[in-house]
Design a protein around this motif. Structure first.
Motif, PDB file in Angstrom:
ATOM      1  N   ARG A 122      71.398 101.950  60.960  1.00  0.00           N
ATOM      2  CA  ARG A 122      72.763 101.726  60.468  1.00  0.00           C
ATOM      3  C   ARG A 122      73.073 100.234  60.364  1.00  0.00           C
ATOM      4  O   ARG A 122      73.797  99.795  59.471  1.00  0.00           O
ATOM      5  N   PHE A 123      72.539  99.431  61.273  1.00  0.00           N
ATOM      6  CA  PHE A 123      72.725  97.976  61.179  1.00  0.00           C
ATOM      7  C   PHE A 123      72.059  97.437  59.909  1.00  0.00           C
ATOM      8  O   PHE A 123      72.642  96.618  59.181  1.00  0.00           O
ATOM      9  N   LEU A 124      70.839  97.909  59.617  1.00  0.00           N
ATOM     10  CA  LEU A 124      70.152  97.487  58.405  1.00  0.00           C
ATOM     11  C   LEU A 124      70.931  97.919  57.163  1.00  0.00           C
ATOM     12  O   LEU A 124      71.072  97.136  56.204  1.00  0.00           O
ATOM     13  N   SER A 125      71.442  99.130  57.181  1.00  0.00           N
ATOM     14  CA  SER A 125      72.281  99.583  56.070  1.00  0.00           C
ATOM     15  C   SER A 125      73.496  98.679  55.915  1.00  0.00           C
ATOM     16  O   SER A 125      73.902  98.335  54.802  1.00  0.00           O
ATOM     17  N   GLY A 126      74.090  98.295  57.052  1.00  0.00           N
ATOM     18  CA  GLY A 126      75.267  97.439  57.005  1.00  0.00           C
ATOM     19  C   GLY A 126      74.999  96.100  56.343  1.00  0.00           C
ATOM     20  O   GLY A 126      75.844  95.582  55.605  1.00  0.00           O
ATOM     21  N   LEU A 127      73.821  95.520  56.583  1.00  0.00           N
ATOM     22  CA  LEU A 127      73.472  94.245  55.946  1.00  0.00           C
ATOM     23  C   LEU A 127      73.526  94.372  54.427  1.00  0.00           C
ATOM     24  O   LEU A 127      74.058  93.500  53.731  1.00  0.00           O
ATOM     25  N   GLY A 128      72.960  95.463  53.911  1.00  0.00           N
ATOM     26  CA  GLY A 128      72.980  95.662  52.468  1.00  0.00           C
ATOM     27  C   GLY A 128      74.348  96.019  51.941  1.00  0.00           C
ATOM     28  O   GLY A 128      74.785  95.497  50.906  1.00  0.00           O
ATOM     29  N   LEU A 129      75.064  96.879  52.645  1.00  0.00           N
ATOM     30  CA  LEU A 129      76.392  97.291  52.199  1.00  0.00           C
ATOM     31  C   LEU A 129      77.360  96.118  52.181  1.00  0.00           C
ATOM     32  O   LEU A 129      78.203  96.005  51.285  1.00  0.00           O
ATOM     33  N   GLY A 130      77.254  95.231  53.171  1.00  0.00           N
ATOM     34  CA  GLY A 130      78.156  94.089  53.229  1.00  0.00           C
ATOM     35  C   GLY A 130      77.964  93.143  52.069  1.00  0.00           C
ATOM     36  O   GLY A 130      78.919  92.531  51.577  1.00  0.00           O
ATOM     37  N   GLY A 131      76.726  92.997  51.596  1.00  0.00           N
ATOM     38  CA  GLY A 131      76.483  92.112  50.473  1.00  0.00           C
ATOM     39  C   GLY A 131      76.889  92.693  49.145  1.00  0.00           C
ATOM     40  O   GLY A 131      77.269  91.971  48.220  1.00  0.00           O
ATOM     41  N   LEU A 132      76.841  94.010  49.015  1.00  0.00           N
ATOM     42  CA  LEU A 132      77.054  94.643  47.715  1.00  0.00           C
ATOM     43  C   LEU A 132      78.486  94.502  47.213  1.00  0.00           C
ATOM     44  O   LEU A 132      78.710  94.148  46.051  1.00  0.00           O
ATOM     45  N   MET A 133      79.447  94.784  48.059  1.00  0.00           N
ATOM     46  CA  MET A 133      80.833  94.844  47.596  1.00  0.00           C
ATOM     47  C   MET A 133      81.354  93.513  47.044  1.00  0.00           C
ATOM     48  O   MET A 133      81.898  93.477  45.932  1.00  0.00           O
ATOM     49  N   PRO A 134      81.213  92.382  47.759  1.00  0.00           N
ATOM     50  CA  PRO A 134      81.733  91.141  47.188  1.00  0.00           C
ATOM     51  C   PRO A 134      81.041  90.730  45.902  1.00  0.00           C
ATOM     52  O   PRO A 134      81.663  90.124  45.025  1.00  0.00           O
ATOM     53  N   ILE A 135      79.752  91.063  45.756  1.00  0.00           N
ATOM     54  CA  ILE A 135      79.052  90.726  44.519  1.00  0.00           C
ATOM     55  C   ILE A 135      79.633  91.512  43.355  1.00  0.00           C
ATOM     56  O   ILE A 135      79.953  90.948  42.297  1.00  0.00           O
ATOM     57  N   CYS A 136      79.758  92.821  43.514  1.00  0.00           N
ATOM     58  CA  CYS A 136      80.300  93.639  42.429  1.00  0.00           C
ATOM     59  C   CYS A 136      81.723  93.230  42.078  1.00  0.00           C
ATOM     60  O   CYS A 136      82.098  93.182  40.896  1.00  0.00           O
ATOM     61  N   LEU A 137      82.536  92.935  43.091  1.00  0.00           N
ATOM     62  CA  LEU A 137      83.897  92.491  42.818  1.00  0.00           C
ATOM     63  C   LEU A 137      83.910  91.180  42.041  1.00  0.00           C
ATOM     64  O   LEU A 137      84.658  91.015  41.074  1.00  0.00           O
ATOM     65  N   ALA A 138      83.065  90.231  42.457  1.00  0.00           N
ATOM     66  CA  ALA A 138      83.027  88.939  41.778  1.00  0.00           C
ATOM     67  C   ALA A 138      82.561  89.087  40.339  1.00  0.00           C
ATOM     68  O   ALA A 138      83.106  88.451  39.423  1.00  0.00           O
ATOM     69  N   VAL A 139      81.545  89.938  40.104  1.00  0.00           N
ATOM     70  CA  VAL A 139      81.031  90.134  38.750  1.00  0.00           C
ATOM     71  C   VAL A 139      82.084  90.779  37.859  1.00  0.00           C
ATOM     72  O   VAL A 139      82.312  90.356  36.712  1.00  0.00           O
ATOM     73  N   VAL A 140      82.742  91.821  38.359  1.00  0.00           N
ATOM     74  CA  VAL A 140      83.750  92.509  37.556  1.00  0.00           C
ATOM     75  C   VAL A 140      84.926  91.583  37.246  1.00  0.00           C
ATOM     76  O   VAL A 140      85.434  91.556  36.120  1.00  0.00           O
TER      77      VAL A 140
END
Length: 457
Positions: A122-140
């Motif tokens: 779950r910690f490893l998943s969190g590393l990826g999940l934390g990076g995904l959201m701000p990137i998608c928001l910034a791109v959109v």
């Protein structure tokens, strides 16, 4: 040296071809990525009652809360790192890396034979999940028409709740008969489905390309998507020094007080989002509802979240993201208190659905509000830090919920959610005042009016 504040020219609407139709592929691919984000986050809450009933795993309410916090601690680190390295490595590469990380984490959870290995997954998943959201928001926000930034953000975030509903559906359909592990295996799908599509179709940020000196590519992408061609003032600063300057720019005049208020509002919003996503089924079960009904409440609140994103986006484009976020936080507080009341089943379903309309989009409009505070060159770092610092709330929510359930005080969980809603409303409501207090004179008044117009028009 810090980046200059957003000017009217930076926020001016580009050519008439810049419309939702011209950026549909970018929004669609971002939607798919965030869909898998929402699915992964909500899988844990959807199968937690079954995991607690599995003696071989050895999970307790206390350790379940701690693992939920490990996940969100990983998200905190991922968001803070991604908000800065994305301007160095590029949005596309960082997004794909994030998806691979949380898919690998889900596979590790499915294989785990004990609490420690499951928590590591779950910690490893969190590393990826934390990076995904701000990137998608910034791109959109970069590709969407400026006058429809809030609507684009709302449309994007419907995917998070569609993913949450998918996770709940998987939990209801698979876990009772086959156990919780196959549900986590479904979390490997993003690496199989989304990554090839992103490699083929997802464009790089024109601003990032310009910062790397690749002007021809930056202008070609801008022309393809009907955007205004990027100017040097809109490009994120390059190099380690540039990334440090991007962080310092978050505390320039006009943003130095608004930035911590955005962080505090994000803390409250993410405490609500992840506290509810992790503990709502178990809290409802502890309140006397059956197992199936308790898990179904998670699907219902995510269905409300989808409706809320569409309502909030359109409303914020008219009245401003700050106003909408503040009102939504207050309505969430009211809904949280009603969820704790002992009402009939169908009335409770209705309350949970309506609460979902306000709860999730209150946090999303905090993200949309950054559009009025940070300029194009600052936006990725600003969003990264707003989501990253806010993740401390995502850490606190699951942990505190676990503590309350372990002590048999689950009723206080709804009070905790209500309090977070009230504080979040106060913090976001002060952002415009803080922005004005950081500037002075007629120019400041003109800039503040322009920022409000950019969101409300």
């Amino acid at each position: 040296m810090s980046a200059s504040p957003p000017s009217p020219a930076d926020r001016a609407a580009p050519g008439r071809t810049h419309s939702f139709r011209s950026v549909a592929a970018v929004l669609g691919l971002s939607w798919l990525a965030v869909f898998f984000d929402g699915m992964d986050v909500n899988i844990y809450g959807a199968v937690m009652p079954h995991m607690l009933d599995d003696p071989g795993l050895g999970l307790t309410p206390g350790s379940a809360g701690s693992i939920g916090s490990w996940t969100t601690f990983g998200m905190l680190i991922g968001a803070l790192v991604a908000g800065n390295v994305t301007d160095w490595l590029g949005r596309r590469a960082t997004l794909i890396t994030s998806i691979v990380l949380f898919s690998a984490g889900s596979a590790l959870c499915a294989l785990a034979g004990g609490v420690a290995l499951f928590g590591a997954g779950r910690f490893l998943s969190g590393l990826g999940l934390g990076g995904l959201m701000p990137i998608c928001l910034a791109v959109v926000l970069e590709f969407a028409p400026p006058r429809r930034a809030a609507l684009a953000t709302g449309v994007l975030m419907t995917s998070y709740h569609a993913g949450g509903m998918a996770a709940t559906g998987l939990g209801l359909a698979i876990a009772p008969e086959h156990g919780w592990r196959p549900v986590f295996w479904a979390g490997v799908l993003p690496a199989v489905v989304a990554v090839p599509l992103l490699l083929r179709w997802f464009p790089e940020s024109p601003g990032v390309l310009l910062a790397r000196g690749r002007r021809a590519e930056a202008e070609a992408i801008a022309d393809r998507y009907g955007m205004e061609r990027p100017r040097p003032a809109q490009a994120p600063p390059g190099g380690a020094r540039g990334r440090w300057e991007a962080v310092l720019a978050l505390f320039r005049p006009g943003a130095r007080w608004a930035t911590p208020l955005l962080w505090a509002a994000s803390f409250c919003g993410l405490l609500l989002v992840y506290g509810v996503s992790t503990w709502l089924p178990q809290m409802m079960r502890a309140s006397g509802w059956g197992l199936t009904s308790s898990v179904s409440f998670l699907m219902v609140i995510n269905a409300g979240g989808i409706v809320g994103m569409l309502i909030a986006g359109r409303t914020a484009d008219r009245f401003g993201a700050v106003r909408v976020s503040a009102v939504w936080f207050l309505l969430t507080a009211c809904g949280a208190l009603l969820m704790g009341a002992h009402l009939s089943l169908w009335v409770t379903y209705a309350v949970v659905f309506v609460t979902g309309i306000w709860l999730f989009s209150a946090q999303t409009m905090v993200y949309a509000a950054t559009h009025t505070v940070y300029g194009p060159a600052e936006r990725a770092a600003g969003l990264g830090w707003v989501t990253g610092v806010g993740r401390t709330g995502a850490v606190a929510g699951p942990w505190l919920g676990g503590v309350l359930l372990a002590q048999g005080a689950e009723g206080w969980g709804f009070t905790m959610f209500a309090l977070a809603g009230v504080v979040g409303a106060a913090m976001i409501a002060l952002v415009p005042l803080a922005g004005r207090s950081g500037r002075s004179g007629p120019a400041a008044a003109a800039e503040g009016a322009d920022a409000e117009a950019a969101t409300a028009s």
